[in-house]
Design a protein around this motif. Structure first.
Motif, PDB file in Angstrom:
ATOM      1  N   PHE A 163      -7.419   9.546   2.685  1.00  0.00           N
ATOM      2  CA  PHE A 163      -6.333   8.566   2.651  1.00  0.00           C
ATOM      3  C   PHE A 163      -6.449   7.571   3.806  1.00  0.00           C
ATOM      4  O   PHE A 163      -6.103   6.407   3.657  1.00  0.00           O
ATOM      5  N   ARG A 164      -6.962   8.030   4.918  1.00  0.00           N
ATOM      6  CA  ARG A 164      -7.205   7.098   6.026  1.00  0.00           C
ATOM      7  C   ARG A 164      -8.249   6.067   5.619  1.00  0.00           C
ATOM      8  O   ARG A 164      -8.109   4.870   5.866  1.00  0.00           O
ATOM      9  N   GLU A 199       0.543   4.893   0.839  1.00  0.00           N
ATOM     10  CA  GLU A 199      -0.407   5.755   1.551  1.00  0.00           C
ATOM     11  C   GLU A 199      -0.236   7.221   1.197  1.00  0.00           C
ATOM     12  O   GLU A 199       0.854   7.666   0.870  1.00  0.00           O
ATOM     13  N   GLN A 214      -1.797  10.931   6.218  1.00  0.00           N
ATOM     14  CA  GLN A 214      -2.890  10.386   7.025  1.00  0.00           C
ATOM     15  C   GLN A 214      -3.687  11.445   7.786  1.00  0.00           C
ATOM     16  O   GLN A 214      -4.670  11.131   8.458  1.00  0.00           O
ATOM     17  N   SER A 243      -2.693   4.110  -3.467  1.00  0.00           N
ATOM     18  CA  SER A 243      -3.984   4.636  -3.006  1.00  0.00           C
ATOM     19  C   SER A 243      -4.093   6.144  -3.132  1.00  0.00           C
ATOM     20  O   SER A 243      -5.160   6.715  -2.989  1.00  0.00           O
ATOM     21  N   THR A 244      -2.971   6.783  -3.380  1.00  0.00           N
ATOM     22  CA  THR A 244      -2.993   8.247  -3.388  1.00  0.00           C
ATOM     23  C   THR A 244      -3.480   8.818  -4.702  1.00  0.00           C
ATOM     24  O   THR A 244      -4.239   9.764  -4.736  1.00  0.00           O
ATOM     25  N   GLU A 298       4.555   5.137   3.658  1.00  0.00           N
ATOM     26  CA  GLU A 298       3.902   6.430   3.933  1.00  0.00           C
ATOM     27  C   GLU A 298       4.173   7.467   2.855  1.00  0.00           C
ATOM     28  O   GLU A 298       5.227   7.456   2.234  1.00  0.00           O
ATOM     29  N   LYS A 301      -6.983   3.484   3.313  1.00  0.00           N
ATOM     30  CA  LYS A 301      -6.172   2.503   4.052  1.00  0.00           C
ATOM     31  C   LYS A 301      -7.073   1.515   4.784  1.00  0.00           C
ATOM     32  O   LYS A 301      -6.818   0.309   4.783  1.00  0.00           O
ATOM     33  N   LEU A 342       0.849  -1.204   0.000  1.00  0.00           N
ATOM     34  CA  LEU A 342       0.000   0.000   0.000  1.00  0.00           C
ATOM     35  C   LEU A 342       0.874   1.240   0.000  1.00  0.00           C
ATOM     36  O   LEU A 342       1.739   1.402   0.868  1.00  0.00           O
ATOM     37  N   ILE A 379       3.761  -1.366   3.694  1.00  0.00           N
ATOM     38  CA  ILE A 379       2.966  -0.135   3.756  1.00  0.00           C
ATOM     39  C   ILE A 379       3.907   1.067   3.790  1.00  0.00           C
ATOM     40  O   ILE A 379       4.700   1.215   4.713  1.00  0.00           O
TER      41      ILE A 379
END
Lengths: 345, 345
Positions: free
Chosen positions: A198-199, A190, A193, A251-252, A223, A202, A188, A221
DNA sequence: CTGAAAGCGCTTACAG
DNA sequence: CTGAAAGCGCTTACAG
């Protein structure tokens, strides 16, 4: 022709030997005005090339018929589409749009919001910058009696109108799809956060793993991998791990996913057979890469229309206070080649 | 908290037992005001959460510190970049931007321009819609003493400030490059010829052929092929000709070039060996297709900055009339795989 | 249906 | 340095 004084209602009034009041009423199509007078005023106004001074009108009426929009960047697919959607809806109602971009800077966001308050806009539509966690400038908007609509990236503590995607659900569906395609070690990337979107993404990722009894592997994972460059950096790191991932969920954004794809390709790693890639946002380019990138469509144009409609709905019942509520637009998983190792077309 | 009456300079004046005049002067940092008074006013203004009413201020001063922008579509690379460039420059000077999109409709363009005149903007920045040839609404802008800056797609008969690319030169360079790569039957996908930019691009194409003693073949020139779909249609037609072209210049846009590429690929025609493709605009996706597309970068962000600077320059000498002039930003040929059959990297 | 007057919230010459 | 007054261009209760 040099800048001359503009025609005002007084010029029209003088020419017709009536008062400015009557001219104003005629121009505003008021019912209490003689048809003849109205016609004459309209005719004279056209002859003199009269344009109403909206500033004066708004000042007097205490409204501005203007909506301010603050986004991180206007040349990003989701934001330009949301703006286009808003514009199409507000245009027909003679509303103006004032656009500001924060460039992801909290300071510029605050300044822009304050400028819009000064401008006496009727409504502020905002998607907050990545930077910052103090949202008193948004509270300030509400305190000034200006409607506030947050979208996409929102300050969740603030109770306002919100138009959102169900990021959790989209993420859950995306990861489930990847698991079904046989991917087992899904990394992932991310986003910051402090932003709820984005949270949520996740959480969707974690939930999907849990539902399929897959372990959460912390070293997978990464950041803050939310630009193309950071996505590329993260991928280099991930693929050099003793046990590298067999899939990456950027995911961003799709930009991050693009960084993943480029690094994988340059390292000779085959997508989707050796590595699956899932992006987010359905940027136009995701269809064009080789292989094309599986991603999530946010229906941003529709979100824009929804925002505008929400505003007009709230404006109609002026008396009743605004009930903070959230409208959720369901995003859609767009399955393409980058995750389809079992079947694709 | 419900919409309460806002704090005005009178509220501050009353609290401090001075007049609104003094408050105004203090707030405007006028030199003719006691330091003590100024400090007190500023402090009280902050306490009362005072925000100046820009509408009233502008009405009184006869300026609006607002620039109106009208573009065909905001979610098109060149336009969103120009807007971003303008925004970055005007932001620091406390200017507002009102954005309108014409959606290529002449009617909507006229309405938007009139709305901006009503709004008493200080300047209108416009790139005209493809539709339409009557530009009296733009003359109207000038007649109202509003500065007018045209960019990219301009009404050339109208003498105004213009910020342009040298389309002719860019096109000439692009075609010359193709000829050097050995392409001999180069087709042209034209845009609407009522727009000067498309006429200029055609001229550059014709000149390049002439310089290299290549014949102009009329059946290789296709009108109005300026969306992805129309580009695809044109390509199908061209490639089915008894003597098909060996290269296609999608002079209208990269979207059109993308249509060309997709059709060629689906027909099993190899790019660049069997068919060369040249686009226009350097949309981000041109780097990502396979093969990547050779195109022309317009430096749109820089154009935006240029436009804003031009406005401020003109605003400074208020007395002297505006001298219509054209600033030409030199575009740059970006050579990529789609035209590189002799050498690429 | 129309006029006279006040006022939206500022700014700015004009006095002092 | 500060106050009193006028005015930017419109709209709208209030009379008539």
């Amino acid at each position: 022709m040099k800048a001359k004084k503009r025609t005002t209602i007084y010029d029209i009034a003088e020419k017709l030997n009536i008062t400015a009041s009557s001219v104003s009423r005629a121009l505003n199509n008021s019912s209490h005005v003689n048809e003849e007078t109205k016609k004459l005023v309209l005719k004279t106004a056209a002859e003199l090339n009269y344009k109403r001074n909206i500033l004066a009108s708004n000042l007097r009426k205490g409204e501005s018929k203007t909506i301010g929009i603050v986004v991180p960047r206007i040349n990003q697919n989701i934001f330009s589409n949301v703006i286009a959607g808003i514009e199409e809806t507000t245009y027909s109602k003679d509303y103006n749009l004032i656009i500001c971009q924060s460039n992801e800077s909290h300071e510029k966001e605050v300044k822009s919001v304050n400028a819009l308050i000064n401008q006496h806009v009727d409504c502020i539509v905002i998607s907050v910058a990545a930077e910052g966690s103090d949202y008193s400038h948004l509270q300030n908007v509400i305190d000034h009696g200006i409607k506030l609509i947050q979208f996409d990236r929102v300050a969740d503590d603030l109770e306002t109108l919100k138009v959102l995607n169900d990021n959790h659900q989209a993420s859950l569906e995306g990861i489930t799809h990847m698991i079904e395609q046989g991917y087992k070690r899904i990394a992932l990337l991310e986003g910051p956060q402090n932003l709820d979107i984005f949270r949520q993404r996740k959480q969707g990722y974690l939930e999907a793993l849990k539902l399929h009894n897959l372990p959460v592997i912390n070293e997978l994972i990464i950041e803050n991998a939310w630009t193309k460059e950071l996505g590329a950096d993260a991928t280099r790191k991930l693929l050099n791990l003793p046990e590298p991932p067999d899939a990456i969920f950027a995911s961003t954004s799709d930009f991050s996913a693009l960084g993943v794809l480029e690094v994988a390709t340059s390292m000779g790693i085959k997508v989707p057979s050796d590595l699956g890639i899932l992006g987010y946002s359905n940027e136009p380019f995701t269809e064009l890469t080789s292989p094309s990138i599986t991603t999530i469509d946010q229906f941003s144009h529709y979100m824009g229309k929804t925002i505008a409609n929400l505003y007009f709905q709230e404006s109609e019942n002026k008396e009743s206070p605004i009930v903070p509520r959230t409208i959720s637009v369901k995003p859609k998983l767009i399955i393409r080649a980058s995750t389809s190792r079992r079947s694709y077309q």
